[in-house]
Design an enzyme around this catalytic site. Structure first.
Site, PDB file in Angstrom:
ATOM      1  N   CYS A 113       0.824  -0.951   0.031  1.00  0.00           N
ATOM      2  CA  CYS A 113      -0.044   0.098   0.056  1.00  0.00           C
ATOM      3  C   CYS A 113       0.726   1.223   0.029  1.00  0.00           C
ATOM      4  O   CYS A 113       0.885   2.109  -1.031  1.00  0.00           O
ATOM      5  CB  CYS A 113      -1.081   0.199   1.177  1.00  0.00           C
ATOM      6  N   ILE A 114       1.573   1.559   1.132  1.00  0.00           N
ATOM      7  CA  ILE A 114       2.187   2.639   1.147  1.00  0.00           C
ATOM      8  C   ILE A 114       3.310   3.400   0.261  1.00  0.00           C
ATOM      9  O   ILE A 114       3.399   4.520  -0.119  1.00  0.00           O
ATOM     10  CB  ILE A 114       2.810   2.992   2.862  1.00  0.00           C
TER      11      ILE A 114
END
Ligand SMILES: NC(=O)c1ccc[n+]([C@@H]2O[C@H](COP(=O)([O-])OP(=O)(O)OC[C@H]3O[C@@H](n4cnc5c(N)ncnc54)[C@H](O)[C@@H]3O)[C@@H](O)[C@H]2O)c1
Length: 424
Positions: free
Chosen positions: A266-267
């Site tokens: 995600c990040i």
């Protein structure tokens, strides 16, 4: 649209870290669940009662199978499901642009089975506009049905945090946004069967943007604290102690802690979806670019700090044995996607170090085509290393006193103290 009926069947498309917990929660709620995945190994593993994701074990899969769950590589299993949820990967392509290939392929598959009255939800993380501008036309052209008229269409971002023992699917509020008010209502009706709190947004784009906002906020704050770590080290300030102190403020401050770099699915990826869509309207998201740049520098910085630690021991990096403890992207999971341990190994190898790793969650750790030797025993790792670099504070390291016996520990997690410990 026909009168909203009871939701009793679900088809999950994409049975990974997001799709599988969703399927499990639906089984627990008494919904009849089928799962479609294009990866044969995923389907056979699940049908053999084994899990391939961290948050579910074989007992969980057995419970799902007992409740009637079936995984299949045949899309006919999507059949007449009341609700179809798409949870396929949204990576970046080689230029760093969004790669919606899996979303488009999954949507085309769904369109072939779509029935009037169904609800289709996209859960994959993506840029605002995807559900309406990409998913909707594919569903409509493949099925001959009209979204918002013949079937419902919604977006609901997944907030799952693998390895988090406190916040799971059921107790984490779930955002939903529909194409029309009726679509939103139908999505609320579905998710209320699975989660404690459903949070509707005014539309699809707001739900899509909420997810990118959450992850970009995290991305920028992690980068900020990583930059502070570098700067505080130069000034001889114990940043960890400052964060603990700042955290006592009851309002206006949220604590982030530094680390060896960002990882996971995600990040490091999602903010690129945001900058890509911003660029399309002629806007540069400089915060996002800066955060990316700062966090990408962290593995090189950790390599340099390892060299500094060796220097104090009057040892050269060249030929020294460096053991990396915890090579996944976060603690207590087995996911290696985008782990900062990989660029760190590359830096250390270039500097001539002899690198091994210890991690009970990882059997094989391969960097640039070459396997990193694995040490199985914590005591042996501590004794044989010139420096142990603690990257992820898995419970196994915190529960053992042996790692602390190493001559030198470079601790990027802020968990260890002592004369032999150098904290990030
Ligand atoms: N992993 C997380 O912690 C997390 C958290 C929140 C959101 N997300 C988002 O959720 C989405 C899914 O992520 P994930 O971590 O579950 O991915 P994953 O790789 O664990 O699982 C995705 C599954 O989809 C399958 N798949 C790919 N193409 C398919 C197709 N055309 N039809 C059917 N199945 C297909 C893959 O074989 C795989 O098993 C991504 O957009 C991700 O950004 C992930």
């Amino acid at each position: 649209m026909t009168e909203a009926s009871e939701i009793s069947s679900l088809a999950v498309v994409g049975l990974g870290y997001v799709g599988l917990p969703l399927a499990q929660e639906a089984c627990r709620s008494g919904i009849s669940v089928t799962g479609f995945d294009t990866k044969e190994s995923v389907v056979s593993c699940l049908m053999n009662g084994e899990s391939h994701v961290d948050d579910l074990d074989s007992t969980d899969i057995a419970g799902m199978l007992e409740a009637g769950f079936a995984a299949s590589g045949d899309s006919a299993c999507i059949g007449n499901a009341d609700v179809i949820v798409i949870c396929v990967p949204t990576p970046l392509d080689e230029d760093g642009s969004p790669d919606l290939g899996a979303v488009k392929a999954a949507t085309r598959t769904v369109s072939e089975h779509l029935q009037p009255g169904s609800l289709v939800v996209l859960e994959s993380t993506t840029y605002p506009g995807t559900t309406e501008d990409t998913v909707r036309p594919l569903l409509e052209s493949g099925s001959g049905l009209t979204a918002g008229v013949d079937f419902n269409l919604a977006y609901s971002p997944e907030r799952i945090d693998p390895g988090n023992p406190e916040w799971g699917l059921r107790n984490t509020p779930k955002i939903v946004g529909g194409l029309t008010a009726d679509c939103t209502e139908r999505a609320i009706q579905f998710y209320e069967q699975l989660v404690d709190t459903v949070v509707p947004t005014v539309g699809l784009r707001e739900a899509e943007f909420a997810k990118l906002l959450e992850n970009t906020y995290r991305h920028v704050n992690i980068a900020l604290i990583n930059e502070m770590a570098v700067f505080c080290h130069e000034l001889g300030i114990d940043l960890w102690a400052s964060i603990d102190a700042a955290e006592t403020k009851p309002f206006g401050f949220q604590a982030f802690r530094p680390g060896p770099g960002i990882g996971g699915h995600c990040i490091p990826i999602d903010p690129n979806y945001l900058s890509w869509v911003a660029k399309r309207v002629g806007y540069r998201l400089r915060f996002v670019e800066l955060a990316q740049e700062v966090s990408e520098r962290m593995p090189a910085y950790v390599a340099r700090r390892t060299q500094d630690a060796l220097n104090r021991l009057k040892k050269p990096m060249n030929g020294s044995h460096i053991v990396l403890a915890g090579v996944t992207y976060k603690a207590n999971v087995s996911d290696q996607r985008e782990t900062p341990a990989k660029p760190l190994v590359a830096h250390l190898r270039r500097m001539g170090a002899d690198v091994s790793f210890i991690d009970s969650h990882v059997d094989n750790f391969i960097v640039a085509g070459s396997e990193v030797p694995r040490i199985l025993d914590i005591g042996e790792a501590a004794r044989s290393a010139d420096v142990v670099v603690l990257l992820q504070a898995h419970d196994e390291f915190l529960d053992s006193s042996e790692l602390g016996e190493a001559d030198c520990i470079l601790d990027t997690s802020g968990k260890f103290t002592g004369d032999n410990v150098d904290r990030l």
